[in-house]
Design a protein around this motif. Structure first.
Motif, mmCIF file in Angstrom:
data_model
loop_
_atom_site.group_PDB
_atom_site.id
_atom_site.type_symbol
_atom_site.label_atom_id
_atom_site.label_comp_id
_atom_site.label_asym_id
_atom_site.label_seq_id
_atom_site.Cartn_x
_atom_site.Cartn_y
_atom_site.Cartn_z
ATOM 1 N N ALA A 299 0.869 -1.173 0.000
ATOM 2 C CA ALA A 299 0.000 0.000 0.000
ATOM 3 C C ALA A 299 0.903 1.219 0.000
ATOM 4 C CB ALA A 299 -0.929 0.018 1.213
ATOM 5 N N PHE A 300 0.390 2.353 -0.511
ATOM 6 C CA PHE A 300 1.186 3.570 -0.481
ATOM 7 C C PHE A 300 0.246 4.766 -0.581
ATOM 8 C CE2 PHE A 300 0.916 2.695 -5.041
ATOM 9 C CZ PHE A 300 0.570 3.931 -5.550
ATOM 10 N N THR A 301 0.817 5.911 -0.154
ATOM 11 C CA THR A 301 0.189 7.214 -0.351
ATOM 12 C C THR A 301 1.290 8.155 -0.807
ATOM 13 O OG1 THR A 301 -1.468 6.845 1.380
ATOM 14 C CG2 THR A 301 -1.049 9.110 0.707
ATOM 15 N N THR A 368 -4.016 0.589 -2.249
ATOM 16 C CA THR A 368 -3.720 -0.616 -1.495
ATOM 17 C C THR A 368 -3.914 -1.813 -2.400
ATOM 18 O OG1 THR A 368 -4.304 -1.966 0.424
ATOM 19 C CG2 THR A 368 -6.082 -0.714 -0.604
ATOM 20 N N THR A 369 -3.086 -2.830 -2.209
ATOM 21 C CA THR A 369 -3.143 -3.993 -3.083
ATOM 22 C C THR A 369 -4.380 -4.827 -2.836
ATOM 23 O OG1 THR A 369 -1.877 -5.913 -3.832
ATOM 24 C CG2 THR A 369 -1.853 -5.475 -1.487
ATOM 25 N N ARG A 370 -4.991 -4.695 -1.654
ATOM 26 C CA ARG A 370 -6.213 -5.451 -1.368
ATOM 27 C C ARG A 370 -7.375 -4.867 -2.176
ATOM 28 N NH1 ARG A 370 -8.708 -6.714 4.650
ATOM 29 N NH2 ARG A 370 -10.450 -8.044 3.911
ATOM 30 N N ASP A 371 -7.820 -5.651 -3.103
ATOM 31 C CA ASP A 371 -8.919 -5.293 -4.026
ATOM 32 C C ASP A 371 -8.559 -4.132 -4.933
ATOM 33 O OD1 ASP A 371 -10.545 -7.296 -2.916
ATOM 34 O OD2 ASP A 371 -11.326 -5.930 -1.395
ATOM 35 N N GLY A 372 -7.294 -3.674 -4.876
ATOM 36 C CA GLY A 372 -6.868 -2.602 -5.772
ATOM 37 C C GLY A 372 -7.597 -1.300 -5.529
ATOM 38 N N LEU A 373 -7.877 -0.951 -4.268
ATOM 39 C CA LEU A 373 -8.609 0.269 -3.934
ATOM 40 C C LEU A 373 -7.709 1.478 -4.086
ATOM 41 C CD1 LEU A 373 -10.509 -0.953 -0.740
ATOM 42 C CD2 LEU A 373 -11.384 -0.806 -3.076
ATOM 43 N N LEU A 429 6.333 10.074 0.264
ATOM 44 C CA LEU A 429 5.752 8.752 0.024
ATOM 45 C C LEU A 429 5.671 8.000 1.346
ATOM 46 C CD1 LEU A 429 4.776 6.641 -2.096
ATOM 47 C CD2 LEU A 429 7.150 5.843 -2.200
ATOM 48 N N TRP A 430 4.490 7.405 1.631
ATOM 49 C CA TRP A 430 4.278 6.582 2.818
ATOM 50 C C TRP A 430 3.962 5.154 2.397
ATOM 51 C CZ3 TRP A 430 2.644 11.532 2.084
ATOM 52 C CH2 TRP A 430 3.004 12.484 3.059
ATOM 53 N N ASP A 431 4.099 4.203 3.296
ATOM 54 C CA ASP A 431 3.819 2.806 2.987
ATOM 55 C C ASP A 431 2.435 2.376 3.462
ATOM 56 O OD1 ASP A 431 4.197 2.899 5.688
ATOM 57 O OD2 ASP A 431 5.779 1.356 5.767
#
Length: 481
Positions: A299-301, A368-373, A429-431
């Motif tokens: 995940a990232f922002t 986020t990689t979960r469900d590609g949100l 960049l955050w994780d």
């Protein structure tokens, strides 16, 4: 058998011609050298001279006389030998080469000679008291001083010895000044062996100078080592004091500069994130590169401040992240009149964002990689969201992050038509996905927040190809712009 008158007269004649009788009844010959042998011949001569019978001289008396003479002769020889030994022993040290030799060998020989002389004198005294009385008359003027103190005696004992007594040259007996009494003579004889024993011990070699020299050398070495240590400490202190002086002078210069800036009302201090990257024209060689590598992300922002100068023909590519085997791992792109797009692993999602007015805007995109949100923010407000964007795909690590260009290969093959023209600042960049409140605080400059994976710092961003890095505070500069 009866004797006749003739025999008696002849016997008287013979007796009248004979030698006078000794009181013991033995006839002595005038020649003393033939006494022992003439006894028997005289008896034979008397027997042969007359016809009558004569009484023979008894043999035991002759044997006793012979023994007496032999003992007397032996005692005289022993006394003479002892006197000679005492004379040799009493000669001064300088008169004998052997006494000039160092060590205990001279002392031992002197002690043995003195002991032999004493034994000889004792034997002579026991054998014949007469000669001893006659020789004792030679004491006094004939006496001489005893043997001088031997060199070894001083080495054995440090105590001073009593004055040396006088010694007889013939009987080796110690004398005070003349012939002493029997008690004094016995005391002197007891003192002599003690001196001989002390001097008989071998004198050690004088080791005092060698030990003193070694001690002096040792002390000299210690002193030299101490001097060298002190010299090293002095040099170290001098060097340290010089460094401290330089540091103090540097601090004073900085303080003076700061005081001068405060007096003039300006400040040259800038925080590490107070800068921007400017790309003035569209080309394929101006860009900025982030030096820090990214880890694997689920995940990232990513948030940034953007000001586009494209003139309404498309914003280009604010940033692109490529990894080996995938040039479009993460890409933010606006090409021509198309809307802005977010590409993750070549999967695309259109974002409802607009930067065409040429003003500073705060952009945030969370995924986020979960469900590609995904979610898109502009100036702190949520503009859109979606799902199924590269769902369950992790962001690969160890890629290259470029600001202002789109990568067709890993770190290269830039396309000028996709280049960004404008200014970029505060790229963080955050994780994880930030909350809407956090995004709003960053956009309003009320809650500044640096990225935990990639913070916006001057040392992590390098400009290439003519792109400029300039000092800029986005919160203050936006108001002026």
């Amino acid at each position: 058998m009866r004797s006749t008158p003739e025999s008696e007269s002849s016997q008287k004649g013979v007796n009248s011609n004979a030698a006078p009788k000794h009181p013991s009844g033995v006839t002595l010959d005038s020649d003393l050298t033939s006494v022992g042998l003439g006894l028997r011949s005289s008896a034979v001569r008397l027997n042969s001279g007359g016809a009558g019978t004569l009484r023979p001289i008894p043999l035991p008396a002759a044997r006793l006389t012979l023994k007496f003479l032999v003992v007397l002769l032996a005692a005289g020889m022993l006394a003479f030998l002892g006197a000679v030994i005492c004379i040799i022993a009493s000669v001064p040290l300088a008169a004998s080469p052997a006494r000039a030799l160092p060590g205990g060998a001279d002392n031992a020989s002197a002690a043995s000679a003195a002991a032999a002389a004493a034994a000889a004198a004792a034997a002579a005294a026991a054998a014949s008291p007469g000669p001893q009385r006659s020789l004792s008359a030679l004491h006094g003027a004939g006496g001489s001083a005893g043997p001088p103190a031997l060199p070894g005696a001083l080495a054995v004992s440090a105590h001073p010895l009593p004055p040396a007594p006088l010694f007889s040259r013939f009987l080796c007996t110690p004398l005070a000044a003349a012939c002493p009494s029997g008690a004094d003579q016995g005391d002197a004889q007891q003192e002599l062996p003690a001196r001989v024993n002390f001097s008989a011990a071998p004198a050690p070699a004088p080791a005092m100078p060698t030990a003193l020299h070694s001690k002096m050398d040792e002390l000299e070495g210690q002193l030299l080592a101490k001097v060298l240590a002190l010299e090293k400490e002095r040099v170290a202190l001098s060097h340290s004091s010089h460094q401290q002086q330089q540091e103090v002078e540097k601090e004073l210069d900085a303080l003076q500069d700061r005081v001068a800036e405060l007096e003039h009302g300006t400040s040259a201090y800038n925080p590490p994130d107070a800068f921007k990257i400017s790309i003035p024209i569209r080309n394929n060689y101006m860009y900025a590169r982030v030096r820090k590598a990214l880890p694997e992300l689920y995940a990232f922002t990513v948030c940034m401040w953007l000001r586009s100068r494209s003139g309404g023909s498309g914003q280009g590519t604010p940033f692109s992240y490529s990894v080996p085997g995938q040039a479009n791992e993460i890409v933010l792109l606006e090409a021509g009149h198309d809307p802005m797009e977010l590409l993750i692993n070549d999967k695309v999602a259109q974002l409802p964002l607009s930067l065409k007015d040429g003003s500073w805007h705060h952009i945030c995109i969370a995924w986020t990689t979960r469900d590609g949100l995904w979610s898109a923010y502009q100036d702190g407000e949520l503009q859109g969201s979606g799902e199924n964007l590269a769902a369950w795909h992790p962001i690969k690590p160890h890629g290259i992050l470029i600001l202002g260009q789109e990568q067709d290969t890993l770190g290269g093959r830039f396309d000028a038509t996709q280049a960004f023209v404008g200014d970029i600042a505060q790229f963080n960049l955050w994780d994880h996905a930030l909350t809407p409140a956090q995004v709003l605080g960053i956009a309003n400059c009320t809650g500044p927040l640096l990225g935990n994976v990639l913070p916006w710092e001057d040392k992590l961003v390098e400009a290439f190809g003519g792109a400029k890095k300039a000092t800029f505070d986005v919160c203050k500069g936006r108001a002026k712009a």
